[in-house]
Every structure is written in structure tokens, then in C-alpha cells.
Design an enzyme around this catalytic site. Structure first.
Site, PDB file in Angstrom:
ATOM      1  N   GLY A 145     -73.000  38.863 -39.842  1.00  0.00           N
ATOM      2  CA  GLY A 145     -72.987  38.428 -41.227  1.00  0.00           C
ATOM      3  C   GLY A 145     -73.728  39.415 -42.113  1.00  0.00           C
ATOM      4  N   CYS A 146     -73.405  39.389 -43.399  1.00  0.00           N
ATOM      5  CA  CYS A 146     -73.991  40.354 -44.336  1.00  0.00           C
ATOM      6  C   CYS A 146     -75.499  40.165 -44.486  1.00  0.00           C
ATOM      7  CB  CYS A 146     -73.300  40.279 -45.682  1.00  0.00           C
ATOM      8  SG  CYS A 146     -73.232  38.628 -46.421  1.00  0.00           S
ATOM      9  N   TYR A 147     -75.931  38.926 -44.735  1.00  0.00           N
ATOM     10  CA  TYR A 147     -77.370  38.660 -44.814  1.00  0.00           C
ATOM     11  C   TYR A 147     -78.045  39.019 -43.489  1.00  0.00           C
ATOM     12  CZ  TYR A 147     -77.204  35.933 -49.209  1.00  0.00           C
ATOM     13  OH  TYR A 147     -77.070  35.518 -50.508  1.00  0.00           O
ATOM     14  N   VAL A 148     -77.408  38.648 -42.406  1.00  0.00           N
ATOM     15  CA  VAL A 148     -78.023  38.816 -41.079  1.00  0.00           C
ATOM     16  C   VAL A 148     -78.225  40.289 -40.756  1.00  0.00           C
ATOM     17  CG1 VAL A 148     -77.893  38.171 -38.661  1.00  0.00           C
ATOM     18  CG2 VAL A 148     -76.854  36.694 -40.388  1.00  0.00           C
ATOM     19  N   THR A 150     -78.732  42.729 -42.779  1.00  0.00           N
ATOM     20  CA  THR A 150     -79.806  43.264 -43.606  1.00  0.00           C
ATOM     21  C   THR A 150     -81.172  42.777 -43.125  1.00  0.00           C
ATOM     22  OG1 THR A 150     -78.189  43.064 -45.393  1.00  0.00           O
ATOM     23  CG2 THR A 150     -80.405  43.725 -46.019  1.00  0.00           C
TER      24      THR A 150
END
Length: 340
Positions: A145-148, A150
Site C-alpha cells: 500500500g502507498c501509506y505502508v 512510506t
């Protein structure tokens, strides 16, 4: 060698970013551009940055199975079906959804449904900076995932230095992270000049962050995560806070980050006190991060930025595709963002 590539879900923001990136890839030919609801429609009608007379294809499993690699930019429900079928056919696949990131028990907890293929849950987790050897030998890769992505790039090297149960993550993402579908909360009038939290405390990326920290051998336990919606099209920033174990100094934090990413082409560690800027990575596959230690509280603050459609989605998927196909990992990707 030129690899034949298929993209499913090509009418979404992740799909069009895959098309854009692969248009400049010297060793990849996008043979199938599939989008169920848009089949037969010109691609340029939706995405004027991709001129030409190409039309969206129908989803044809037999045709997809014959390709060298398939990229799934579909909701997790569609990916569960297609990803499993392509895996069973032996077709190398990178899935951008959350369908195969968690084990079956965690998937049921965070997605509220049983996983139909627990034998594929989880698939190989596609964070190349931590897992590139496994990715290179996989058939099915779960793109993070994108948040993950980062958060993990900032926290994983520091995990042995942190106090269990102390991790708090604040995330902020541009509106493209919510997809292309029309939603009232994403109306320009509502988003402009505003900032709002959403999804706490049960956002699905919380379970993914916890699972990957545990998979790396850390004992950090539960994580508190709150995402926010930024009034920008693309770009993502996370700020992670955690207590430091006794006798851990600021130099230990900097050494851990620099050793972890000394040879990584897409992760840039900034000097302490210099904080990453979202615009610096937009349009690229880069992650910029920095960490500062507060001796007064004994806590570390880690700030990291990515493009949520780049390193947070399509860019990382191309990075994983390169590993799967035996190409140089950086092929078709840039570590330099568009600035200003």
C-alpha cells in the site's frame, strides 16, 4: 528481450500511471490494456496525456495468461479472482490491491471477509528494498500500500531501536489515492483549502504496517495510524513517532538509516533537521526521508515522502516487474521528481 505486459484496471489512476511509465520502458511492450467498464473506449478520452487511437480491451483471462507478466490495478475483489487464476496458470503477476498482502486471518480481520485462497495469503510482499530476492523468484507479488510503503521505509531500519507499543503514524495523501470514482467527499469544492482525517482507527493499512513490522522480526506490537486527505492531486507524507529504547542515541538512528539505504537507488536519506518535501518526489519512484531525535522526550520523529501513484503504487509495481522479468531494477523509472 522485449516482455509482453498486460494491465488490468487500466482506466484507474494506478492503471494510467502504469501506462505512462511503461510507455518509456525500453524492454516492455504493453499488449493488453484491459478495463471492464471502459472496454472499447479510446484511452485518450479518459487520459489526454496518452494520445493515440488505442482503446481499452476487455478482460480476457486466456489472453492475459499468455503474457510474460500481468499488472493488476483492480479493487481487491477483482484481484482475488484474477490474481489466483493467473497464479494457477503460472503467469507472473503483480497485484496493486490489498488482496494478497495479508495472511488469511488478518485479511478477514481488516477486510471483513474470508480469503478465498488462503494458500496465496500472503503472496510475496513487493517492497524491493527489503525483499528483492524473493520478488525475483515469485509468481504472484503483492505490491504494498502507498501509506505502508512510506511508513515502512522509515521505520524498518529503526525497529530494533524502538520501544514496543509506542509507534504512532500520521499520514497525509493526495486525492488520487482514493481512486478515480466520483465521490462527494472528493469534490473539488469540498477538498480545496481543507484538510480532514479519515479511516481511524481501523484503516486497512494499519494491519499491513503491523504485519510487515512483525515479518521483519520486530516486536513493536500495535501501531496507531491515522490517514488524512490533502487538497493536492498526488503525493504522500507520513510522520511516524516512537519511543527510543534506553541508551539509543541520535547517531544510532542516523547510522541505521544510512546503512540501510546506502546502495538503494530510490531511497534518499536527508540530513537531520532537513525535512522531505512532497513536491520533490512527485512524478518519480523516489522516497525521501529524515529522522530527528528529541532528547527531552526520548522519542524519534521520522518523516517520509513518496508519490502515492509512483513509489506508492505504479512505480513500485514496475520496479517489481523489472525484478520478476530479470531487468535492471531501475529500468523505466526515475528517482528525480518534478520540481517546482
Amino acid at each position: 528481450m522485449t516482455a509482453s505486459i498486460g494491465i488490468v484496471g487500466a482506466s484507474g489512476y494506478g492503471g494510467v500511471e502504469l501506462l505512462r511509465l511503461l510507455a518509456g520502458h525500453p524492454s516492455a511492450e504493453v499488449v493488453v490494456v484491459a478495463a471492464h467498464s471502459q472496454a472499447g473506449q479510446p484511452v485518450s478520452t479518459l487520459f489526454p496525456n496518452l494520445p493515440g487511437d488505442r482503446v481499452f480491451d476487455a478482460v480476457d483471462l486466456d489472453r492475459l495468461s499468455s503474457l510474460d507478466l500481468v499488472l493488476l490495478s483492480t479493487p481487491h475483489g477483482a484481484s482475488l479472482e484474477l490474481g489466483a487464476a493467473l497464479h494457477d496458470a503460472g503467469t507472473r503477476t503483480v497485484d496493486l490491491s490489498g488482496a494478497f498482502r495479508l495472511d488469511a486471518e488478518a485479511f478477514a480481520t481488516w477486510y471483513g471477509e474470508a480469503h478465498p485462497r488462503p494458500d496465496l495469503a500472503p503472496a510475496v510482499y513487493g517492497l524491493p528494498e527489503r525483499n528483492r530476492a524473493a520478488v525475483a523468484g515469485a509468481t504472484l507479488v503483492a505490491n504494498p500500500g502507498c501509506y505502508v510503503t512510506t511508513v515502512l521505509l522509515g521505520l524498518l531500519p529503526l525497529a530494533p531501536l524502538l520501544v514496543p507499543g509506542s509507534v504512532v503514524v500520521d499520514g497525509k495523501s493526495g486525492t488520487s489515492g482514493a481512486g478515480r470514482a466520483a465521490k462527494d467527499a472528493l469534490h473539488a469544492t469540498h477538498v480545496a483549502n481543507s484538510l480532514t482525517a479519515y479511516g481511524a482507527p481501523g484503516h486497512r493499512h494499519t494491519g499491513e504496517i503491523e504485519a510487515q513490522l512483525a515479518a521483519a522480526g520486530s516486536d513493536l506490537g500495535p501501531v496507531s495510524f491515522t490517514p488524512h486527505l490533502l487538497p493536492i492531486a498526488r503525493g504522500l507524507l507520513t510522520t511516524s513517532y516512537a519511543g527510543l529504547r534506553e541508551d539509543v542515541a541520535a547517531d544510532d538512528v542516523q547510522q541505521a538509516l544510512r546503512e540501510a539505504y546506502a546502495d538503494e537507488p530510490f531511497v534518499h536519506v536527508l540530513e537531520p533537521g532537513r525535512f522531505p518535501v512532497v513536491k520533490a518526489v512527485v512524478g518519480s519512484n523516489a522516497c525521501q526521508l529524515s529522522a530527528v531525535v528529541d532528547p527531552r522526550t526520548g522519542r524519534v520523529t521520522v518523516v517520509a515522502v513518496t508519490d502515492n501513484l509512483g513509489k506508492g503504487a505504479a512505480g513500485q509495481a514496475v520496479q517489481n516487474a523489472n525484478l520478476l522479468l530479470g531487468f535492471e531494477e531501475t529500468t523505466g523509472l526515475s528517482a528525480i521528481g518534478m520540481y517546482p
